[in-house]
Design a protein around this motif. Structure first.
Motif, PDB file in Angstrom:
ATOM      1  N   SER A 129       0.848  -1.197   0.000  1.00 48.75           N
ATOM      2  CA  SER A 129       0.000   0.000   0.000  1.00 48.75           C
ATOM      3  C   SER A 129       0.880   1.243   0.000  1.00 48.75           C
ATOM      4  N   GLY A 130       0.679   2.122  -0.994  1.00 44.85           N
ATOM      5  CA  GLY A 130       1.464   3.356  -1.069  1.00 44.85           C
ATOM      6  C   GLY A 130       2.725   3.233  -1.900  1.00 44.85           C
ATOM      7  N   LEU A 131       3.082   2.014  -2.311  1.00 41.07           N
ATOM      8  CA  LEU A 131       4.300   1.793  -3.104  1.00 41.07           C
ATOM      9  C   LEU A 131       4.017   2.088  -4.581  1.00 41.07           C
ATOM     10  N   ALA A 132       4.901   2.846  -5.238  1.00 46.12           N
ATOM     11  CA  ALA A 132       4.784   3.119  -6.683  1.00 46.12           C
ATOM     12  C   ALA A 132       3.343   3.498  -7.044  1.00 46.12           C
ATOM     13  N   GLY A 133       2.871   4.571  -6.426  1.00 49.45           N
ATOM     14  CA  GLY A 133       1.447   4.935  -6.433  1.00 49.45           C
ATOM     15  C   GLY A 133       0.820   5.208  -7.789  1.00 49.45           C
ATOM     16  N   ASP A 134       1.622   5.405  -8.843  1.00 50.73           N
ATOM     17  CA  ASP A 134       1.051   5.644 -10.171  1.00 50.73           C
ATOM     18  C   ASP A 134       0.705   4.347 -10.896  1.00 50.73           C
ATOM     19  N   TYR A 135       1.080   3.208 -10.303  1.00 51.16           N
ATOM     20  CA  TYR A 135       0.975   1.941 -11.023  1.00 51.16           C
ATOM     21  C   TYR A 135      -0.101   1.029 -10.432  1.00 51.16           C
ATOM     22  N   VAL A 136      -0.737   0.277 -11.321  1.00 45.51           N
ATOM     23  CA  VAL A 136      -1.764  -0.687 -10.932  1.00 45.51           C
ATOM     24  C   VAL A 136      -1.118  -1.839 -10.160  1.00 45.51           C
ATOM     25  N   GLN A 137      -1.720  -2.210  -9.028  1.00 44.20           N
ATOM     26  CA  GLN A 137      -1.237  -3.359  -8.263  1.00 44.20           C
ATOM     27  C   GLN A 137      -2.174  -4.551  -8.452  1.00 44.20           C
ATOM     28  N   ALA A 138      -1.648  -5.737  -8.149  1.00 42.96           N
ATOM     29  CA  ALA A 138      -2.419  -6.950  -8.438  1.00 42.96           C
ATOM     30  C   ALA A 138      -2.320  -7.993  -7.340  1.00 42.96           C
TER      31      ALA A 138
ATOM     32  N   PRO B 126     -15.227  -8.000  -7.007  1.00 43.76           N
ATOM     33  CA  PRO B 126     -14.118  -8.505  -6.190  1.00 43.76           C
ATOM     34  C   PRO B 126     -12.995  -9.133  -7.019  1.00 43.76           C
ATOM     35  N   CYS B 127     -13.308  -9.642  -8.223  1.00 46.58           N
ATOM     36  CA  CYS B 127     -12.347 -10.464  -8.979  1.00 46.58           C
ATOM     37  C   CYS B 127     -12.116  -9.964 -10.406  1.00 46.58           C
ATOM     38  N   PRO B 128     -11.625  -8.732 -10.575  1.00 42.32           N
ATOM     39  CA  PRO B 128     -11.325  -8.268 -11.936  1.00 42.32           C
ATOM     40  C   PRO B 128     -10.003  -8.858 -12.423  1.00 42.32           C
ATOM     41  N   ILE B 129     -10.053  -9.733 -13.436  1.00 42.52           N
ATOM     42  CA  ILE B 129      -8.808 -10.336 -13.950  1.00 42.52           C
ATOM     43  C   ILE B 129      -8.024  -9.287 -14.737  1.00 42.52           C
ATOM     44  N   LEU B 130      -6.766  -9.097 -14.372  1.00 36.13           N
ATOM     45  CA  LEU B 130      -5.894  -8.166 -15.103  1.00 36.13           C
ATOM     46  C   LEU B 130      -5.058  -8.889 -16.141  1.00 36.13           C
ATOM     47  N   GLY B 131      -4.732 -10.136 -15.876  1.00 29.86           N
ATOM     48  CA  GLY B 131      -3.901 -10.894 -16.798  1.00 29.86           C
ATOM     49  C   GLY B 131      -3.639 -12.272 -16.227  1.00 29.86           C
TER      50      GLY B 131
ATOM     51  N   GLY C 290      -1.141 -18.797 -13.356  1.00 26.62           N
ATOM     52  CA  GLY C 290      -1.283 -17.725 -12.368  1.00 26.62           C
ATOM     53  C   GLY C 290      -2.179 -16.618 -12.895  1.00 26.62           C
ATOM     54  N   PHE C 291      -3.118 -16.167 -12.070  1.00 20.21           N
ATOM     55  CA  PHE C 291      -4.025 -15.081 -12.442  1.00 20.21           C
ATOM     56  C   PHE C 291      -3.734 -13.844 -11.599  1.00 20.21           C
ATOM     57  N   LEU C 292      -3.675 -12.694 -12.264  1.00 18.66           N
ATOM     58  CA  LEU C 292      -3.547 -11.422 -11.549  1.00 18.66           C
ATOM     59  C   LEU C 292      -4.928 -10.771 -11.463  1.00 18.66           C
ATOM     60  N   ILE C 293      -5.267 -10.301 -10.272  1.00 22.65           N
ATOM     61  CA  ILE C 293      -6.588  -9.736  -9.966  1.00 22.65           C
ATOM     62  C   ILE C 293      -6.375  -8.308  -9.467  1.00 22.65           C
ATOM     63  N   GLY C 294      -7.203  -7.385  -9.924  1.00 25.95           N
ATOM     64  CA  GLY C 294      -7.074  -5.972  -9.539  1.00 25.95           C
ATOM     65  C   GLY C 294      -7.096  -5.750  -8.033  1.00 25.95           C
ATOM     66  N   CYS C 295      -6.590  -4.605  -7.604  1.00 21.84           N
ATOM     67  CA  CYS C 295      -6.384  -4.320  -6.180  1.00 21.84           C
ATOM     68  C   CYS C 295      -6.762  -2.878  -5.864  1.00 21.84           C
TER      69      CYS C 295
ATOM     70  N   TRP D 233     -14.884  -2.106   0.334  1.00 22.78           N
ATOM     71  CA  TRP D 233     -14.717  -2.356  -1.106  1.00 22.78           C
ATOM     72  C   TRP D 233     -14.527  -3.853  -1.371  1.00 22.78           C
ATOM     73  N   GLY D 234     -14.954  -4.296  -2.540  1.00 21.30           N
ATOM     74  CA  GLY D 234     -14.592  -5.632  -2.997  1.00 21.30           C
ATOM     75  C   GLY D 234     -13.085  -5.799  -2.913  1.00 21.30           C
ATOM     76  N   CYS D 235     -12.605  -7.013  -2.671  1.00 27.14           N
ATOM     77  CA  CYS D 235     -11.182  -7.242  -2.417  1.00 27.14           C
ATOM     78  C   CYS D 235     -10.704  -8.478  -3.179  1.00 27.14           C
ATOM     79  N   GLY D 236      -9.503  -8.373  -3.729  1.00 23.95           N
ATOM     80  CA  GLY D 236      -8.927  -9.447  -4.531  1.00 23.95           C
ATOM     81  C   GLY D 236      -8.450 -10.643  -3.731  1.00 23.95           C
ATOM     82  N   VAL D 237      -8.718 -10.626  -2.414  1.00 25.76           N
ATOM     83  CA  VAL D 237      -8.453 -11.820  -1.600  1.00 25.76           C
ATOM     84  C   VAL D 237      -9.659 -12.764  -1.673  1.00 25.76           C
ATOM     85  N   THR D 238     -10.757 -12.265  -2.250  1.00 24.99           N
ATOM     86  CA  THR D 238     -11.979 -13.059  -2.403  1.00 24.99           C
ATOM     87  C   THR D 238     -11.720 -14.457  -2.985  1.00 24.99           C
ATOM     88  N   PRO D 239     -10.887 -14.594  -4.029  1.00 24.44           N
ATOM     89  CA  PRO D 239     -10.651 -15.943  -4.565  1.00 24.44           C
ATOM     90  C   PRO D 239     -10.008 -16.889  -3.553  1.00 24.44           C
TER      91      PRO D 239
END
Lengths: 300, 300
Positions: A32-41, A64-69, A133-138, A247-253
């Motif tokens: 949280s707060g790291l490289a704030g301009d970038y999408v985390q997963a 809760p589960c937006p797949i990024l890649g 491996g699936f990346l999910i939005g954060c 908020w929905g959370c990517g730990v849901t899976p």
């Protein structure tokens, strides 16, 4: 010997790459707060037989589960689409570039399957040729937008990991994944800030978008009975007059995987990141906003 | 004078066009079972100011609210994408081509807004230059797949409108739309048929996909206390040993609109179809399945 922070700063080709190297060398806890301009997963790694069910689960539950890649099956060093990891892309490994991981297994206990979670700093010994491996939005991806508008982020201010709860908001079933609920992240705000918080976070659809519930009534309605009893991360200090916003959370899976493991519906090893410890991608958050707006055909 | 069924059969350029003409001339009640190869659609018509919030609502809740297409603002005779209405496309009007409609308004009652629903066979006097119409996927689109596998469709067999219920599955908020739940449709099956029913309907993502809940426990968990007390459509006759199976339903936005109207959050007229009475589009269901599979990157 691991490189120092200073050496990493010199080595890295971008702020996102630098963040990934810091995570790889275990120099970062929560991102949280790291490289704030970038999408985390967030991360889920499954045996390939369950990939279709998982893709369907995410398509049905994009909040809760937006797949990024996702990786190709068996290849931990690439994410499709390629834009996800674009700086120093030959220096990426999904098994090492999160700060730390969960490895799921089960034991028999009283005739029932019980889920065991082992914590690891890398997955080099657990990944196989059959894993995907699936990346999910954060939601960390919209935190900078909140703080830039002068809103307080309780966990950043108090140096904690964001609070996360298992809820009774039903995760809509898909194949082997059924019977679990949303995991939500929680941030505290003043009641009069809620509409602004909703408006700011709404466009960040691939990062869970606007809140799913708010206020003490909202907490009750989603099954969060005791705000101090978190399922993941840290309990937060709630200031005078503040209310919880969820908020929905990517730990849901991970919750969905646990339910599937309890039913013995998964053969093979499932892995994930440790909640609050994400992958920093090369996607700029501003580009994601434009993409979402175009994709939905929004007028603003 | 309205044309007869025989005249319509001669006039129509396709089974979908024929179905739309039958609906336009009020020769059809429920469209369940009509033109079974074609995708059917629910309707919501809103003042354009709320289009962005509605698109976001649907993006966040694709199981009950899969958007199939929308009119341009103020143009009731076209759907984007054009493939939705492709046969005799100059002979289409969203204001007439559903069998019948709802027009929503509010009155003051005990200091509160109360929603009034007027039933109409067309919307020619209600549509304005500022309205936009959204088409939402419909579970009728997978019914043929169920009956082709020998599964009984209770409402078709008994000549009823499908049973629909308001539930406490939370519809995830988006802008002015918050505080309502999913509407679900219900079909009855034997318990041992449920996994087959799930498998058959899963790929029909734009038609609500697989069930959201099943069994008497499932009914309880989503807040359906009395299976004979429907909110829309007809109560069904449940045969020996059968259990209810519930799907997301495109009437869900009507419930969301009612909640927004009660909060006085919508200025102007909202319209919809009458539940169970759909638009038949020109999309072939088989094409939709291929599209979904490709879009999600499913292996099968």
């Amino acid at each position: 010997m691991s490189p120092t922070r200073e050496e990493i700063a010199k080595l890295a080709s971008s702020p996102a790459h630098e963040a990934r190297l810091l995570c790889r060398h275990n120099l970062v806890d929560t991102t949280s707060g790291l490289a704030g301009d970038y999408v985390q997963a967030n991360l889920v790694i499954l045996p390939s037989a369950y990939a279709d069910d998982f893709r369907m689960l995410c398509a049905r539950n994009p909040v809760p589960c937006p797949i990024l890649g996702a990786t190709p099956v068996g290849n931990p060093k690439r994410i499709i689409p390629d834009a996800c990891i674009s700086s120093d892309k030959d220096d990426f490994d999904i098994r090492t570039d999160f700060p730390c991981y969960h490895v799921f297994s089960t034991i028999e206990s009283d005739g029932k399957k019980k889920v065991i979670i082992e914590k690891k700093t890398n997955l080099l010994n657990d990944w196989t040729d059959d894993h995907i491996g699936f990346l999910i939005g954060c939601s960390f991806s919209f935190e900078q937008a909140l703080s830039q508008r002068g809103l307080r982020l309780c966990h950043q201010e108090d140096n904690k990991v964001v609070a996360m709860y298992q809820t009774k908001i039903p995760l809509l079933p898909a194949g082997i994944f059924h019977g679990s609920g949303f995991v939500v992240s929680m941030r505290t705000f003043q009641p009069e800030e809620v509409e602004l918080v909703r408006d700011i976070t709404r466009p960040y659809l691939a990062a869970h978008g606007e809140p799913v519930a708010w206020g003490w009534d909202g907490a009750q309605s989603i099954g969060v009975e005791d705000i101090n009893k978190v399922n993941y991360g840290d309990a937060q200090t709630i200031r005078e007059g503040e209310i919880p916003v969820f908020w929905g959370c990517g730990v849901t899976p991970q919750f969905a995987v646990e339910k599937a493991l309890e039913r013995d519906a998964i053969k093979g090893t499932v892995m994930s990141h440790q909640p609050g410890r994400m992958l920093v991608t090369d996607w700029k958050i501003v580009d994601f906003l434009k993409y979402t707006q175009e994709q939905l055909g929004l007028s603003r």
